[in-house]
Design an enzyme around this catalytic site. Structure first.
Site, short mmCIF file in Angstrom:
data_model
loop_
_atom_site.label_atom_id
_atom_site.label_comp_id
_atom_site.label_asym_id
_atom_site.label_seq_id
_atom_site.Cartn_x
_atom_site.Cartn_y
_atom_site.Cartn_z
N TRP A 183 0.99 -1.15 -0.10
CA TRP A 183 -0.12 -0.03 0.00
C TRP A 183 0.90 1.19 0.00
O TRP A 183 2.08 1.39 0.73
CB TRP A 183 -1.15 -0.05 1.06
CG TRP A 183 -1.60 1.28 1.16
CD1 TRP A 183 -2.77 1.59 0.67
CD2 TRP A 183 -1.46 2.36 1.99
NE1 TRP A 183 -3.49 2.72 0.91
CE2 TRP A 183 -2.48 3.22 1.97
CE3 TRP A 183 -0.36 2.66 2.89
CZ2 TRP A 183 -2.52 4.65 2.28
CZ3 TRP A 183 -0.43 3.84 3.58
CH2 TRP A 183 -1.42 5.00 3.11
N TRP A 459 -14.90 3.04 -8.03
CA TRP A 459 -15.38 1.70 -7.51
C TRP A 459 -14.11 1.25 -6.65
O TRP A 459 -13.14 0.76 -7.43
CB TRP A 459 -15.60 0.74 -8.62
CG TRP A 459 -16.04 -0.63 -8.20
CD1 TRP A 459 -15.25 -1.27 -7.37
CD2 TRP A 459 -17.21 -1.38 -8.53
NE1 TRP A 459 -15.95 -2.59 -7.16
CE2 TRP A 459 -17.31 -2.60 -7.65
CE3 TRP A 459 -18.29 -1.14 -9.18
CZ2 TRP A 459 -18.19 -3.52 -8.02
CZ3 TRP A 459 -19.43 -1.82 -9.52
CH2 TRP A 459 -19.33 -3.44 -8.83
N ASP A 460 -14.07 1.25 -5.44
CA ASP A 460 -13.20 0.94 -4.52
C ASP A 460 -13.21 -0.47 -3.82
O ASP A 460 -14.50 -0.77 -3.86
CB ASP A 460 -12.94 1.99 -3.40
CG ASP A 460 -11.72 2.21 -2.89
OD1 ASP A 460 -10.86 1.45 -3.15
OD2 ASP A 460 -11.61 3.31 -2.05
N ASN A 462 -11.40 -2.08 -0.36
CA ASN A 462 -10.28 -1.61 0.38
C ASN A 462 -9.84 -2.75 1.29
O ASN A 462 -9.43 -2.65 2.34
CB ASN A 462 -10.75 -0.68 1.34
CG ASN A 462 -10.48 0.61 0.62
OD1 ASN A 462 -9.39 1.17 0.38
ND2 ASN A 462 -11.70 1.51 0.42
N ASP A 529 -2.23 5.25 -3.39
CA ASP A 529 -2.69 6.32 -2.40
C ASP A 529 -1.60 7.49 -2.07
O ASP A 529 -1.76 8.41 -1.46
CB ASP A 529 -3.41 5.89 -1.20
CG ASP A 529 -4.69 5.60 -1.14
OD1 ASP A 529 -5.37 5.64 -2.13
OD2 ASP A 529 -5.20 4.49 -0.21
C1 DGJ Z 1 -8.80 4.09 -0.64
C2 DGJ Z 1 -8.77 4.99 -1.84
O1 DGJ Z 1 -7.62 4.57 -2.63
C3 DGJ Z 1 -8.78 6.43 -1.66
O2 DGJ Z 1 -8.52 7.11 -2.81
C4 DGJ Z 1 -10.11 6.84 -1.01
O3 DGJ Z 1 -10.76 6.55 -2.01
C5 DGJ Z 1 -10.30 5.89 0.33
N1 DGJ Z 1 -10.28 4.62 -0.31
C6 DGJ Z 1 -11.65 6.33 0.69
O4 DGJ Z 1 -12.19 5.41 1.91
#
Ligand code: DGJ
Length: 719
Positions: A183, A459-460, A462, A529
């Site tokens: 990350w 569209w994320d 995580n 990010d």
């Molecule tokens: C991870 C993404 O990479 C960020 O740009 C952002 O959208 C956050 N999630 C939001 O929770």
């Protein structure tokens, strides 16, 4: 004809610059007829292809082993084979296959594409394998995939199903290239000698992952950016995957890749078939640069849904507001952004449910009741009034424990009997393999686009999968690893079909889902990010090895950077982001009027060069990006754009001049700004010396240099 039948059961697969030869050979020991790769390299005339097809087996033979798998298109687990199998199947408790060639067919697919299907059948069980090879007349990328079909009543379990196994021709030594990451540090290029043994790049996370990206390139150790032969294999898949590169002790290298990771089991019901995603192979003779340009062109022609469009300059609110999304602040940001020339405004995480932080509300996809008691319409209309298009952030594949969705459907989250449900970032993964979950997601996404007239989704996704079970499906529960991704694809495809104007960005906690599978249904991807421009250069360098700049979302954010705390001039930050799809992600109300004026000017400049950056041929010029002086060049028709970076105030080492490449040596080019005119041959052999390239100066100097071809031949008089 891209697929040319040679003699009996031999085919030459021809691309514009390469040939790939397949021949069925009988194993003298077992009598099995096996399709083998006899050649993959520079394009051959038919007679030469015939010669390599007929050349005898090049396998190593010793009294101890005669490995049958060498040069096999898809080595199975079974018989005299000892390396990593590309196909592994068990019939009841018998874990072995004895397939033999049973027929071939060539299919015209239109648009210059042909497909060769090779059928293999097991000696005992009615189990069929179809090896498919697609070739097109406008790309050197060859697509391969595998279909397995089970026609008996016996219980059949597949534990490995690769899309293809590719052989790299003999060389004295080998080197691999690939990317690793984490990350905020994705797509770091690594290149080194290929050890004898098995080198595995893989994701066990359910998504493509930050840790590796599904491709590998092999050369003999001597290829450079501009010269030498390079063989590459990439996988078009966005879930778990594995690419195994095997360097055999007796010589020879092969790459086998497919979906899923080690240990998964897929049970096939009688009559059922399983189709792998495509594995893509590319041979290129012009070094790593030409290989990348071939991948980029392939993506533009055959992968991306809207490659001909120009991607808009977007603003994204995430770094400015994180979860604190309010109508007043978003409108304030939107007005400033529109004034700068931004064309699309994306409201990131925090607009829904009770989403005040990352512990809550994923799954409750309605406007935040306290912040938007009357809905989002007024805010979106306000943004549209500024002239911009509007998008929303969504994360359809995850759920917070603290959500109405989870309270109503705890069984919708991935889980296993008698096992914990481990949270990451305060959330669980939904079992998107379930039809009801897929339909629920499509329902609310479709409603959002329809009711709010949205132009764009970010569209994320995580978190990786854990406890990826599906108790209701018991024996078939490992299907989650395939069907989850397929249903993500289905929902995206259906949304695009229903809303042709909708554009989608793929994001997975930064760059966790970048691959040719997701790119088929998305318009841009978010690589990291980490928006620190220096770090970003390294990420962009890794990205460019396979993926084109026109898909690479790149924002200019605040200085010092919120993640790294490094301060950098606005111009440098812009010039780095202008190498892809420019976006702005800073807290604009805090930018000074001088910074805003400079930003507006740079955005206007970007719009001038945008077609060249987003659609042009990309050349990586000298230097390690982010670490030392470097430059990246784009060429489209008669236009040339060069972005020059010098992060170091004192950079005496390295070339004094920056040599351009990929130009017409006989043409005359005019530099925008001072109007000076240069022969293409001079730009490429002597080079230019932009101020940012000078060895001594301030830290973080950068420059945009633009040329236009004004004469195709210098023999013509210069006015
Ligand atoms: C991870 C993404 O990479 C960020 O740009 C952002 O959208 C956050 N999630 C939001 O929770």
């Amino acid at each position: 004809m891209p697929v040319t039948p040679l003699d009996d059961h031999q085919w030459a697969i021809t691309t514009p610059a390469s040939t790939y030869v397949i021949a069925v050979e009988i194993d003298p020991l077992t009598g099995e007829a096996t399709p083998r790769q006899k050649y993959w390299g520079p394009r051959l005339p038919a007679e030469a292809a015939r010669q390599v097809a007929a050349s005898g087996a090049r396998r190593h033979v010793s009294s101890f082993s005669t490995p049958a798998e060498v040069e096999e298109l898809l080595p199975v687990d079974g018989g005299t084979r000892w390396s990593a199998p590309s196909l592994q199947v068990a019939f009841g408790h018998v874990r072995s296959l004895e397939p033999s060639f049973a027929g071939a067919s060539v299919h015209d697919e239109g648009d210059g594409a042909q497909r060769l299907d090779l059928l293999l059948v097991d000696a005992h069980h009615p189990f069929e394998i179809v090896l498919s090879v697609r070739v097109r007349d406008d790309t050197d990328v060859i697509e391969r995939w595998t279909t397995v079909r089970h026609r008996s009543d016996a219980e059949v379990t597949v534990t490995r199903l690769d899309s293809g196994n590719w052989f790299v021709p003999d060389a004295a030594s080998y080197r691999y290239s690939g990317v690793f990451g984490a990350w905020a540090e994705e797509l770091q290029l690594q290149r080194g000698p290929l050890p004898v043994g098995e080198l595995v790049f893989t994701s066990r996370q359910g998504v493509t992952s930050h840790t590796a990206n599904p491709w590998v390139m092999i050369d003999d150790g001597a290829a450079t950016e501009e010269h030498g032969e390079v063989w590459g294999v990439a996988l078009a898949w966005s879930g778990s995957w594995r690419l195994t590169t095997t360097h055999r002790p007796e010589g020879g290298v092969c790459v086998s890749g497919g979906f899923g990771h080690d240990g998964l089991r897929w049970t096939l019901a009688p009559g059922e078939e399983l189709v792998s995603p495509a594995a893509l192979g590319l041979y290129s003779a012009g070094g790593f640069g030409a290989a990348s340009r071939s991948w980029h062109e392939y993506a533009r022609r055959h992968v991306l849904p809207t490659a001909r469009e120009e991607r808009p300059v977007l603003y994204n609110s995430w770094e400015a507001t994180t979860f604190a999304v309010t109508e007043a602040h978003q409108l304030e940001l939107a007005k400033i952004a529109a004034g700068l020339g931004v064309e699309l405004f994306v409201i990131d995480d925090g607009w829904f449910g009770g989403r005040d932080d990352d512990t809550t509300s994923l799954g409750d996809w309605w406007p935040h009741r306290e912040r938007f008691p009357d809905g989002l319409r007024r805010l979106l209309d306000g943004i549209r009034d500024t002239g911009m298009r509007v998008g929303l952030w969504v994360e359809p594949e995850c759920v917070s424990r603290d959500s109405d969705l989870y309270r109503a459907h705890p069984d919708w989250a991935l889980h296993m009997t008698h096992r914990r449900r481990d949270e990451k970032r305060g959330q669980l993964v939904l079992n998107f393999a379930r039809d009801d979950v897929r339909d629920w997601a499509f329902g609310w996404l479709d409603r959002l686009v329809t009711e709010l007239d949205l132009d764009y989704f970010k569209w994320d996704m995580n978190r990786p999968f854990t406890q990826a079970g599906w108790p209701e499906r018991e024996a078939e529960q490992d299907r989650v690893w395939i069907e989850h991704t397929r249903n993500v694809y289905r929902v995206m495809d259906l949304l695009r079909e229903r809303h042709p104007r909708l554009r989608i960005e793929s994001c997975s906690g930064g760059g966790g889902r970048i691959d040719f599978g997701i790119m088929r249904r998305t318009d841009e991807v978010w690589p990291s990010d980490n928006t620190d421009a220096r770090d970003r250069q390294t990420v962009q360098h890794g990205f460019s090895q396979l993926y084109p700049a026109g898909t690479m979302s790149a924002w200019v954010t605040d200085s010092p950077n919120p993640t790294t705390r490094r301060a950098m001039p606005l111009r440098y930050r812009f010039h780095v982001a202008m190498a892809g799809v420019l976006g702005i992600g800073g807290n604009l109300p805090e930018w000074t009027s001088g910074e805003l004026a400079e930003a507006a000017e740079l955005i206007a400049q970007y719009k001038e060069i945008r077609p060249v950056v987003q659609h042009g041929r990309q050349y990586r010029l000298a230097g390690t990006p982010g670490q030392e002086r470097s430059a990246v060049q784009y060429v489209l028709d008669d236009r040339v754009v060069v972005l020059v970076y010098n992060p170091l105030g004192n950079a005496k080492r390295g070339p004094r001049h920056l040599r351009l490449t990929g130009l017409d040596p006989d043409a005359l080019y005019e530099m925008t700004g001072d109007g000076s005119r240069w022969h293409g041959s001079v730009l490429m052999s002597a080079g230019i010396r932009p101020a940012a390239w000078e060895p001594i100066g301030a830290d973080h100097r950068s420059e945009l240099v633009v040329f236009r071809k004004v004469r195709t031949s210098v023999a013509e008089p210069v006015p």
